[in-house]
Design a protein around this motif. Structure first.
Motif, mmCIF file in Angstrom:
data_model
loop_
_atom_site.group_PDB
_atom_site.id
_atom_site.type_symbol
_atom_site.label_atom_id
_atom_site.label_comp_id
_atom_site.label_asym_id
_atom_site.label_seq_id
_atom_site.Cartn_x
_atom_site.Cartn_y
_atom_site.Cartn_z
ATOM 1 N N LYS A 151 39.727 49.634 36.957
ATOM 2 C CA LYS A 151 40.181 48.701 37.155
ATOM 3 C C LYS A 151 39.981 48.114 38.488
ATOM 4 C CE LYS A 151 44.098 49.049 34.296
ATOM 5 N NZ LYS A 151 43.974 48.053 33.456
ATOM 6 N N LYS A 201 48.751 54.010 37.995
ATOM 7 C CA LYS A 201 47.698 53.518 36.659
ATOM 8 C C LYS A 201 46.307 54.800 36.546
ATOM 9 C CE LYS A 201 49.258 49.054 36.476
ATOM 10 N NZ LYS A 201 48.232 47.553 36.508
ATOM 11 N N SER A 208 48.000 50.603 28.191
ATOM 12 C CA SER A 208 49.152 50.882 29.122
ATOM 13 C C SER A 208 49.025 52.471 29.159
ATOM 14 C CB SER A 208 50.601 50.808 28.929
ATOM 15 O OG SER A 208 50.461 49.134 28.795
ATOM 16 N N GLU A 244 54.308 36.937 31.711
ATOM 17 C CA GLU A 244 52.579 37.657 31.258
ATOM 18 C C GLU A 244 52.375 36.900 30.013
ATOM 19 O OE1 GLU A 244 52.207 41.820 30.981
ATOM 20 O OE2 GLU A 244 53.894 42.623 31.677
ATOM 21 N N LYS A 275 53.442 47.590 23.423
ATOM 22 C CA LYS A 275 51.882 46.903 22.339
ATOM 23 C C LYS A 275 52.079 47.349 21.304
ATOM 24 C CE LYS A 275 49.684 46.400 26.873
ATOM 25 N NZ LYS A 275 48.892 46.859 27.657
HETATM 26 P P1 ADP Z 1 46.208 48.147 30.400
HETATM 27 O O1 ADP Z 1 44.168 47.776 30.459
HETATM 28 O O2 ADP Z 1 46.489 49.615 29.912
HETATM 29 O O3 ADP Z 1 46.984 47.312 29.586
HETATM 30 P P2 ADP Z 1 47.849 46.616 32.844
HETATM 31 O O4 ADP Z 1 47.308 46.787 33.822
HETATM 32 O O5 ADP Z 1 47.820 45.295 32.195
HETATM 33 O O6 ADP Z 1 47.624 47.815 32.221
HETATM 34 O O7 ADP Z 1 49.223 47.389 32.450
HETATM 35 C C1 ADP Z 1 50.131 47.216 31.051
HETATM 36 C C2 ADP Z 1 50.966 46.513 31.710
HETATM 37 O O8 ADP Z 1 52.181 47.033 32.209
HETATM 38 C C3 ADP Z 1 51.200 45.179 31.794
HETATM 39 O O9 ADP Z 1 51.403 44.273 31.074
HETATM 40 C C4 ADP Z 1 53.046 44.470 32.340
HETATM 41 O O10 ADP Z 1 53.642 44.523 31.915
HETATM 42 C C5 ADP Z 1 52.929 46.406 33.586
HETATM 43 N N1 ADP Z 1 52.421 46.159 34.562
HETATM 44 C C6 ADP Z 1 51.089 46.263 35.768
HETATM 45 N N2 ADP Z 1 51.066 46.008 36.586
HETATM 46 C C7 ADP Z 1 52.163 45.328 36.717
HETATM 47 C C8 ADP Z 1 52.441 44.812 38.415
HETATM 48 N N3 ADP Z 1 51.507 45.309 39.297
HETATM 49 N N4 ADP Z 1 53.258 44.376 38.351
HETATM 50 C C9 ADP Z 1 54.619 44.605 36.952
HETATM 51 N N5 ADP Z 1 54.091 44.441 35.839
HETATM 52 C C10 ADP Z 1 53.135 45.086 35.733
#
Ligand code: ADP
Ligand code: MG
Ligand code: MG
Length: 372
Positions: A151, A201, A208, A244, A275
């Protein structure tokens, strides 16, 4: 002669089960209709421990949808799997490092389809192995896969491409674990730069796994400690309240973007349970968005695809902040979930490419990308 597709699935990752389900859907699509005359599927299963299994065992894992379980203490007696006793024993005796025999058996494969999600599969490691073997494969190469998995690297590429994204702070495990003087300062900096809520993360994961939404200093400290157990590289992002939306990309140098889809759910964020538990999240395809925003998202998806050097397939995910009208890119997934009800194939279905045709196109794009 039919083209032999090595369907590589399972893998040493938290997304092992998802991979099995994606592989089931792809295997079915390759053996029905017009694809059945063109392709022969050779499943190759990577167990959670990293053992590579072909033939009957792989077929059985695919047919049953159940991960192979080896009780490592007594491999000969362990039969919690659909595999035969002999195969289980053979698997247990194979060191994870001793993969060459199976790769020799796999010499008959014309193209690989690594339907692996997360680390050790979606991150460039398998892609490097296949590249060295000089066999074509579906999806991104080493660079695109690695950039799309990390990331921090991904965000640097997006920033360079001028794509708007949330504010974030890069963190290392060493800052979290090594020095008791550094840690409070790190937390102070995160609070000052991002505030609450923020998202902690591991940099290299998916689905997630390891992600926490935190609202206080106490939660932040715990979340950093927990995320550090997954990865050396961590990221903390400012939390946004947003819809989203996701866009699918298909192609190599002339890649195309699909219609845009939206995910809605009632949980606090789109976590692992939401998910993968039936009925917890709803997909709206196409998303109810103004035409001009849809076009903007599609253009950004293609830019993101190029920015990380992705190939063949990717799903690009965004936050849509309705109040300001902003679209922020969240991430790219270079090997997105691929079950019949997953967002990626459903977005293409709604864009006029059905599941079997999509799988066919991906195999052809893999051949095209690696053609001399
Ligand atoms: P992954 O690669 O595991 O899917 P993500 O970065 O997409 O990780 O994060 C998973 C979920 O967490 C997102 O789909 C969202 O619902 C929530 N999320 C992640 N980052 C943010 C953020 N900066 N603001 C709000 N929600 C977030
Ligand atoms: Mg992801
Ligand atoms: Mg995501």
């Amino acid at each position: 002669a039919k083209m032999r597709v090595g369907l590589l699935f399972g893998g040493c990752s938290g997304e092992h089960e998802v991979s099995i389900r994606s592989a089931q859907a792809i295997a079915k699509a390759l053996s029905t209709g017009a694809n059945a005359d063109k392709y022969e599927v050779l499943p190759v299963h990577i167990s959670k421990e990293g053992h590579w299994l072909m033939g009957e065992v792989a077929q059985q894992v695919l047919a049953s949808g159940t991960p192979l379980q080896l009780a490592t203490s007594d491999p000969a007696a362990s039969l919690h799997s659909p595999a035969s006793a002999a195969a289980t024993l053979e698997a247990a005796q194979q060191s994870p490092l001793n993969r060459l025999p199976i790769l020799k058996q796999a010499a008959a494969i014309d193209i690989w389809f690594p339907i692996l999600h997360g680390p050790n599969g979606e991150d460039g490691t398998i892609q490097g192995l296949l590249q060295l073997m000089q066999v074509p494969f579906v999806g991104s190469g080493v660079l695109g896969s690695a950039m799309g998995m990390d990331k921090l690297a991904m965000k640097m590429a997006f920033a360079q491409a001028g794509l708007p994204q949330v504010k974030y702070v890069a963190v290392t495990r060493a800052e979290v674990w090594s020095n008791p003087c550094v840690f409070p300062k790190l937390c102070d900096r995160i609070e000052a730069e991002l505030g609450y809520p923020c998202f902690v993360k591991p940099a290299n994961l998916g689905s997630s796994v390891g992600i926490s939404k935190v609202r206080s200093r106490d939660e932040l400290e715990k979340a950093l400690d927990s995320a550090a157990s997954y990865d050396r590289r961590l990221i903390v992002e400012a939390g946004v309240t947003a819809r989203e939306v996701e866009c699918a990309v298909l192609g190599n140098d002339q890649a195309k973007a699909s219609v845009v889809g939206e995910i809605s759910f009632h949980s606090d964020f789109y976590d692992y349970e939401t998910k993968y538990s039936a009925g917890q999240a709803e997909l709206t395809i196409p998303a109810d968005l103004p035409e001009q925003l849809t076009r903007q998202i599609q253009a950004m998806a293609l830019q993101a695809f190029q920015a990380v050097d992705a190939a063949g397939i990717s799903r690009v995910d965004f936050f849509y902040l309705e109040q300001t009208g902003e679209i922020l890119i969240n991430e790219i997934n270079t090997m997105p979930g691929f079950t019949a009800t997953s967002m990626y194939p459903m977005l293409w279905q709604a864009s006029g490419v059905d599941f079997p045709e999509l799988v066919d196109r991906l195999v052809q794009l893999g051949l095209e990308r690696t053609a001399p």
